[in-house]
Design a protein around this motif. Structure first.
Motif, PDB file in Angstrom:
ATOM      1  N   SER A  55       0.802  -1.221   0.000  1.00  0.00           N
ATOM      2  CA  SER A  55       0.000   0.000   0.000  1.00  0.00           C
ATOM      3  C   SER A  55       0.833   1.268   0.000  1.00  0.00           C
ATOM      4  O   SER A  55       0.282   2.360   0.060  1.00  0.00           O
ATOM      5  CB  SER A  55      -0.925   0.013   1.227  1.00  0.00           C
ATOM      6  N   THR A  60      -4.097   5.929  -3.459  1.00  0.00           N
ATOM      7  CA  THR A  60      -4.532   6.209  -2.094  1.00  0.00           C
ATOM      8  C   THR A  60      -5.819   5.460  -1.771  1.00  0.00           C
ATOM      9  O   THR A  60      -5.985   4.930  -0.666  1.00  0.00           O
ATOM     10  CB  THR A  60      -4.729   7.720  -1.898  1.00  0.00           C
ATOM     11  N   ALA A  63      -4.889   1.914  -1.010  1.00  0.00           N
ATOM     12  CA  ALA A  63      -4.174   1.818   0.263  1.00  0.00           C
ATOM     13  C   ALA A  63      -5.146   1.879   1.434  1.00  0.00           C
ATOM     14  O   ALA A  63      -5.026   1.112   2.404  1.00  0.00           O
ATOM     15  CB  ALA A  63      -3.149   2.945   0.364  1.00  0.00           C
ATOM     16  N   SER A  93       6.756   8.617   1.267  1.00  0.00           N
ATOM     17  CA  SER A  93       5.414   9.024   0.862  1.00  0.00           C
ATOM     18  C   SER A  93       5.539  10.259  -0.016  1.00  0.00           C
ATOM     19  O   SER A  93       6.622  10.824  -0.166  1.00  0.00           O
ATOM     20  CB  SER A  93       4.538   9.333   2.088  1.00  0.00           C
ATOM     21  N   GLY A  97       0.186  11.417   0.129  1.00  0.00           N
ATOM     22  CA  GLY A  97       0.043  10.159   0.864  1.00  0.00           C
ATOM     23  C   GLY A  97       1.059   9.137   0.428  1.00  0.00           C
ATOM     24  O   GLY A  97       2.025   9.469  -0.254  1.00  0.00           O
ATOM     25  N   ASN A  98       0.940   7.911   0.873  1.00  0.00           N
ATOM     26  CA  ASN A  98      -0.289   7.372   1.433  1.00  0.00           C
ATOM     27  C   ASN A  98      -0.319   7.297   2.967  1.00  0.00           C
ATOM     28  O   ASN A  98      -1.298   6.815   3.541  1.00  0.00           O
ATOM     29  CB  ASN A  98      -0.519   5.955   0.894  1.00  0.00           C
TER      30      ASN A  98
END
Length: 430
Positions: A55, A60, A63, A93, A97-98
């Motif tokens: 993830s 996103t 994830a 990241s 994100g994530n």
């Protein structure tokens, strides 16, 4: 035995990293690969269940989906009451994100209003001071991570980083507070919560700082960070002596692959500066060949050629190495020529095909560098669960899959000393 902690890790090497540290500090750990479902057996005889996802670099939305499914399984099926979102100690990241969106989703799911941000792991050179993340004494954005091909880190301030990609305000638990002990940390977290702070970034310069943090957050529903805090939580509950800055007190724990019948290969997909140095060092002593990205993209028979090369060199004393690890300059040229995403996906696909074919050819030992490479390989092999065995380097254990009878080392890019690849094979004789 009650499951004390449920861990959701954003990649495979990060999962084995925290699992290894917890095992070395006295906990029994089961590591699951991928999102569990109704058919997944609940390992009741362990202290911790670690779920490894992919993830970190996916969308996103995906994830969040996989993290929430894992959280619900840990809470509703495995009856966990404390949760740990594990991400890389270099906070890998982007500005969107994530890490932040997943933390927000988990906080909403668990109905809590404050979570901890603690990526520090001093034994591996990751420290946090005044809310700034350092790697081996250098600010994160000056450590080489600013050149990461997927998640370039341009800022070292964790408060800014988490606020950019989430929906709340961050506050700092500074080193002075940490060194006053667990009660001081717990009281200050309550102050932050009352002031509307959603993310508590915590300083840590030494491994013993993490013990104070573990005491202070032992009753928090959700904590997030790196494997250092995982080690400290295990040590806090078991009474084992936490790793010091000076070595691994329990590195002899766990099994190593048998020498007889071993067929080994090294696959290095990480382009971290540390792994690059390790690859260059290993090439001095063992057969090694670099992957041609153009061939990975355009030649469907390329993986078969590389498999044949490995088999031709398998009888030497050290395992043959296939690597896509490159210096920053060469990596930039490759990305300009072929595109960052296309080149990365093609290389990982070829690594996975090679691993699958080598399994058919009787290979049973894989030393793999890079989270994405590790994830693709174990997915292609079909591994679902791993046991955590002897430690090669801090946060990097041998792992074993009983179903396929495969031994693996799954190394995060920035971990290990310069002789890591040779050491991983030497330790089998210990």
């Amino acid at each position: 035995m009650a499951i004390k902690l449920g861990v959701i890790a954003d990649d495979l090497t990060g999962a084995t990293d925290i699992a290894s540290f917890m095992v070395q500090n006295g906990w029994k750990v089961s590591q699951l690969l991928g999102v569990p479902n109704e058919d997944t057996l609940i390992p009741y005889d362990v202290d911790t269940v670690v779920i490894s996802l992919k993830s970190r670099s996916c969308s996103t939305k995906e994830a969040i989906r996989s993290s929430l499914k894992s959280c619900r399984w840990l809470r509703d099926k495995a009856n966990c009451r404390q949760f740990f979102f594990k991400y890389c100690s270099t906070f890998d990241s982007t500005s969107k994100g994530n890490i932040g969106p997943v933390i927000d989703a988990l906080m909403d799911e668990l109905q809590i209003d404050l979570s901890l941000i603690c990526p520090a792991i001093p034994i591996n050179g990751r420290t946090v001071v005044h809310g700034h993340l350092f790697v081996n004494g250098q600010l994160l954005n000056e450590s080489g991570m600013q050149y990461h091909p997927v998640t370039p880190m341009k800022d070292a301030n964790l408060l800014r980083l988490i606020e950019q990609q989430s929906k709340g305000v961050a506050g700092l638990v500074d080193l002075n507070c940490v060194r006053q002990g667990g009660l001081s940390i717990r009281n200050y977290l309550n102050i932050l919560r009352c002031n509307g702070i959603r993310y508590a970034v915590v300083d840590a310069m030494m491994m013993k700082d993490l013990m104070s943090i573990a005491e202070g957050v032992s009753e928090m529903i959700l904590v997030t960070g790196g494997s250092g805090l995982g080690a400290a939580l295990a040590s806090y509950h078991t009474g084992f002596s936490l790793y010091s800055e000076y070595g691994l007190s329990k590195s002899s724990m766990g099994k190593t692959p048998p020498i007889i019948g071993r067929k080994a290969v090294i696959l290095s997909g990480s382009c971290s500066a540390v792994t690059y140095q390790q690859v260059m060092e290993y090439k001095k002593f063992a057969p090694a060949i670099t992957l041609d990205v153009g061939e990975c993209i355009n030649n469907p028979e390329y993986s078969s050629y590389l498999v044949d090369w490995v088999i031709q060199h398998m009888k030497q004393s050290l395992a043959p190495m296939l690597y896509s690890t490159q210096s920053t300059d060469i990596l930039r040229k490759i990305q300009r020529q072929h595109g960052m995403i296309q080149s990365s996906n093609a290389v990982e696909r070829v690594f996975a095909q090679i691993a699958r074919e080598l399994i058919y050819r009787g290979f049973n030992t894989f030393i793999i560098a890079g989270g994405e490479t590790s994830g693709q390989v174990v997915k292609k092999i079909g591994i679902k669960q791993l046991s955590i065995e002897a430690t090669v380097a801090p946060g990097v254990p041998w792992v074993y899959d009983e179903q396929s009878n495969c031994w693996l080392v799954l190394k995060s890019g920035n971990f290990g000393e310069i002789d890591f690849f040779k050491r991983a094979q030497d330790i089998q004789h210990g």
